[in-house]
Design an enzyme around this catalytic site. Sequence first.
Site, short mmCIF file in Angstrom:
data_model
loop_
_atom_site.label_atom_id
_atom_site.label_comp_id
_atom_site.label_asym_id
_atom_site.label_seq_id
_atom_site.Cartn_x
_atom_site.Cartn_y
_atom_site.Cartn_z
N HIS A 72 38.70 63.51 54.91
CA HIS A 72 39.14 64.71 54.95
C HIS A 72 40.45 65.47 55.15
O HIS A 72 40.81 66.29 55.11
CB HIS A 72 38.18 65.19 55.96
CG HIS A 72 36.84 65.63 55.42
ND1 HIS A 72 35.83 65.89 56.42
CD2 HIS A 72 36.18 65.54 54.28
CE1 HIS A 72 34.34 65.93 55.72
NE2 HIS A 72 34.87 65.78 54.52
N ARG A 84 35.54 63.80 46.31
CA ARG A 84 34.22 64.05 46.73
C ARG A 84 33.30 63.72 45.61
O ARG A 84 31.91 63.27 46.00
CB ARG A 84 34.31 65.60 47.02
CG ARG A 84 33.09 66.23 47.40
CD ARG A 84 33.34 67.43 48.01
NE ARG A 84 31.92 68.14 48.32
CZ ARG A 84 31.41 69.19 47.51
NH1 ARG A 84 32.22 69.92 46.26
NH2 ARG A 84 30.34 69.58 47.84
N TRP A 120 41.93 70.96 55.75
CA TRP A 120 41.92 70.16 57.11
C TRP A 120 43.26 69.84 57.75
O TRP A 120 43.50 69.73 58.84
CB TRP A 120 41.15 68.62 56.93
CG TRP A 120 39.71 68.90 56.93
CD1 TRP A 120 38.84 68.76 57.92
CD2 TRP A 120 38.59 68.97 55.66
NE1 TRP A 120 37.40 69.03 57.59
CE2 TRP A 120 37.64 68.84 56.20
CE3 TRP A 120 39.32 69.04 54.39
CZ2 TRP A 120 36.53 69.08 55.00
CZ3 TRP A 120 38.03 69.31 53.46
CH2 TRP A 120 36.85 69.05 53.98
N HIS A 145 29.77 61.37 46.87
CA HIS A 145 28.44 62.10 46.61
C HIS A 145 27.62 61.28 45.82
O HIS A 145 26.19 61.28 45.76
CB HIS A 145 28.58 63.53 46.20
CG HIS A 145 28.82 64.53 47.43
ND1 HIS A 145 28.41 65.61 47.77
CD2 HIS A 145 29.69 64.24 48.60
CE1 HIS A 145 28.83 66.33 48.76
NE2 HIS A 145 29.72 65.30 49.20
#
Length: 288
Positions: free
Chosen positions: A174, A47, A190, A51
């Site tokens: 995910h 992540r 998920w 980002h």
Amino acid sequence: SNGDVAKASGPFVPTKDDYQKVYDEIARLLVEKDDYDDGSYGPVLVRLAWHASGTYDKETGTGGSNGATMRFAPESEHGANAGLKTARDFLEPVKAKFPWITYSDLWTLAGVTAIQELQGPAIPWRPGRQDRDVSACTPDGRLPDADKDHKHIRGIFGRMGFDDREIVALIGAHSLGRAHADRSGYDGPWDFSPTVFTNEFFRLLVEEKWAWKKWSGPDQYTDKTTKTLMMLPADLALIKDKEFKKHVDRYAKDSEVFFKEFSDAFVKLLELGVPFTTDERWVLKATS
Ligand code: HIF
């Protein structure tokens, strides 16, 4: 001899072996520090890499992984980046051990390491990012909102230069990690193996029935069978939109195709806006 002196005092130019050492150290720490979340910092490192990269704007050439400007407020304080200090702090001992690597290269390499160590596809990588100062921080709002639809997703990823196929492939990431109520407000993983990179995200998206979760938190979906999994409204947009859904179906059926197309798209994501001086990419060796 004089030759040795010149060599020793010249600028240090790291080789593929030096980057492999950084990779190995991140991989070692992932195993050593297993007392976190579902047993791995890997997902939050992915992540962070995303980002750092996903702020890219192709019109202005601003943002992207070059710069590592999330070290600074205001970017570190953007709502979308909540919780990523955990990932940045995890990498500080690595930066201390290999001070020659830039944060921008380190953060992207850490995302690559995490995907490979969590049994995902090989992600070819190359160094060359330079850290920039606070003035290069990107404005808030460049990363996607989880409560929005297909138009928003196409808009955000289109701004980075991705097409439908690449967008869907990327969102297969995910399969890793979970949402945290104290970060995004959403809650849960998920799929059933959040520390293994698989195509399960897609399989569950099409095979499971998803219903609104009844709770006081933000609108999210839960699986009707176990009520332990979650999907964001933005994830469900992948099956509500016909063009996106085509790719979801392909990836749900064929893990190999997903791995290949994910790898290509993730390589592209980590390289957006970076002024590389070399065309050569390396596949650094996974530990197992
Ligand atoms: Fe995520 N994402 N992402 N994401 N993401 C979260 C967590 C992770 C979006 C929203 C969220 C991508 C696209 C999108 C990972 C990797 C990628 C969370 C939960 C939210 C809300 C954060 C928390 O509470 O901790 C949206 C709206 C996206 C566009 C659809 C990328 C493709 C999937 C680009 C991508 O690689 C990972 C990994 C996590 C898990 C982090 C963790 O700490 O476990």
